[in-house]
Design an enzyme around this catalytic site. Structure first.
Site, mmCIF file in Angstrom:
data_model
loop_
_atom_site.group_PDB
_atom_site.id
_atom_site.type_symbol
_atom_site.label_atom_id
_atom_site.label_comp_id
_atom_site.label_asym_id
_atom_site.label_seq_id
_atom_site.Cartn_x
_atom_site.Cartn_y
_atom_site.Cartn_z
ATOM 1 N N GLY A 69 -21.190 18.541 24.517
ATOM 2 C CA GLY A 69 -19.979 18.679 25.338
ATOM 3 C C GLY A 69 -18.863 19.469 24.669
ATOM 4 N N ALA A 122 -18.642 22.410 21.666
ATOM 5 C CA ALA A 122 -18.031 23.729 21.928
ATOM 6 C C ALA A 122 -16.889 24.025 20.942
ATOM 7 C CB ALA A 122 -17.519 23.781 23.373
ATOM 8 N N CYS A 161 -21.334 8.465 13.022
ATOM 9 C CA CYS A 161 -20.045 7.779 12.981
ATOM 10 C C CYS A 161 -19.747 7.215 14.364
ATOM 11 C CB CYS A 161 -18.952 8.770 12.567
ATOM 12 S SG CYS A 161 -17.287 8.117 12.745
ATOM 13 N N ASP A 162 -19.643 5.895 14.431
ATOM 14 C CA ASP A 162 -19.160 5.266 15.655
ATOM 15 C C ASP A 162 -17.653 5.098 15.464
ATOM 16 O OD1 ASP A 162 -18.265 3.519 17.610
ATOM 17 O OD2 ASP A 162 -20.121 2.351 17.641
ATOM 18 N N VAL A 163 -16.868 5.882 16.186
ATOM 19 C CA VAL A 163 -15.419 5.882 15.937
ATOM 20 C C VAL A 163 -14.747 4.553 16.283
ATOM 21 C CG1 VAL A 163 -15.160 8.391 16.177
ATOM 22 C CG2 VAL A 163 -14.832 6.914 18.191
ATOM 23 N N TYR A 174 -8.746 4.389 31.776
ATOM 24 C CA TYR A 174 -8.932 5.730 31.185
ATOM 25 C C TYR A 174 -7.587 6.454 31.137
ATOM 26 C CZ TYR A 174 -10.936 10.384 30.355
ATOM 27 O OH TYR A 174 -11.246 11.623 29.808
ATOM 28 N N ALA A 188 -4.605 5.071 31.148
ATOM 29 C CA ALA A 188 -3.700 4.413 30.189
ATOM 30 C C ALA A 188 -3.960 4.895 28.767
ATOM 31 C CB ALA A 188 -3.872 2.891 30.272
ATOM 32 N N LYS A 244 -5.448 7.657 27.788
ATOM 33 C CA LYS A 244 -5.161 9.086 27.626
ATOM 34 C C LYS A 244 -3.645 9.345 27.614
ATOM 35 C CE LYS A 244 -9.350 10.702 27.116
ATOM 36 N NZ LYS A 244 -9.777 11.255 25.815
#
Ligand SMILES: NC(=O)c1ccc[n+]([C@@H]2O[C@H](COP(=O)([O-])OP(=O)(O)OC[C@H]3O[C@@H](n4cnc5c(N)ncnc54)[C@H](O)[C@@H]3O)[C@@H](O)[C@H]2O)c1
Ligand SMILES: CC[C@@H](O)/C=C/C=C\C[C@@H](O)/C=C/C=C/C=C\[C@@H](O)CCCC(=O)O
Length: 216
Positions: free
Chosen positions: A16, A20, A63-65, A151, A153, A155
């Site tokens: 995704g 890019a 890595c799981d953030v 989502y 909130a 962002k």
């Protein structure tokens, strides 16, 4: 832009937008750590980039953030492999209103932790070279979207957090870091292939996407 000699850490880089962004950084000469929870996809992307840009140009790190230790660990790995961090892209994200606590952890808490670690590693105040920290929000961080309130909130949170850090006089004067927040509109990636358990109203989601030219 010539980014040779610069080192970037990009989260959610297996595919995704993160993939890019990484490709763009690599094509301008930077070295890139691709951090992602998707191991197979991450390794495939890293191999693809190594073939195009050279073996030492990129590496994948699991890595799981949403796991604080994973995030701390990936910063250490980049520093020990490439010696510095100049560009940080806190990009990893999901859209899932059912598992909303997890979404808050991935989309907001990890951005806060990543930014704090970025300052620790990159600020001239602590021996770094300065650079740029880019936090990926969304157009849903600027306008309300009734089918994805959580989502939205988180962002909005990314926008508010990044703007607040950016105007901190201490960061502005001594860190040498620029703080940026990206708010992309719809882009045709997996995040908008809303899964059945995403809690996103499928009656409206395709209509909203269609209105901006994406047929899903
Ligand atoms: N595509 C869009 O329309 C759009 C619009 C605005 C903002 N965004 C934002 O852009 C960012 C990238 O999304 P995308 O569109 O490329 O979607 P995507 O689903 O293709 O990519 C998201 C990446 O994040 C990774 N990821 C998810 N959870 C993770 C975790 N816990 N730890 C580490 N990595 C994790 C995924 O494995 C994946 O590689 C997200 O923050 C998203 O909210 C996307
Ligand atoms: C359709 C559901 C949506 O709310 C959630 C999407 C999840 C991920 C992609 C996201 O980051 C983008 C969402 C942006 C939505 C904001 C409002 C739109 O109405 C804006 C239209 C975009 C445009 O102007 O091109």
């Amino acid at each position: 832009m010539n980014l040779s000699g610069k080192v970037a850490l990009v989260t959610g880089a297996a595919q995704g937008l993160g993939k890019a962004f990484s490709e763009s950084l690599l094509s301008q000469g930077a070295k890139v750590c691709l951090a992602d929870v998707k191991v197979q996809q991450g390794k495939t992307t890293a191999a693809e980039f190594q073939k195009t840009f050279g073996n030492d140009s990129a590496f994948f790190e699991k890595c799981d953030v949403s796991i604080a230790d994973d995030v701390t660990n990936v910063f250490k790995k980049v520093k020990s492999k490439y010696g510095q961090i100049d560009i940080l892209v806190n990009n990893a994200g999901i859209a899932n209103e059912t598992h909303w606590r997890k979404m808050v952890d991935i989309n907001l808490v990890s951005v806060i932790q990543g930014t704090q670690l970025g300052i620790e590693y990159m600020s001239k105040e602590y021996g770094g070279n300065g650079g740029v920290i880019i936090n990926v929000s969304s157009s849903a961080g600027l306008v309300p979207v009734f089918i994805t309130p959580v989502y939205c909130a988180v962002k909005f949170g990314v926008v508010g957090f990044t703007r607040s850090v950016a105007v901190n006089p201490r960061n502005r004067s001594t860190s040498g870091i620029r703080f940026c927040c990206l708010c992309p509109a719809f882009t045709d990636t997996d995040i908008i292939k809303f899964k059945k358990d995403s809690g996103i109203n499928m009656k409206y989601a395709p209509k909203i996407l269609k209105s901006v030219g994406i047929n899903k």
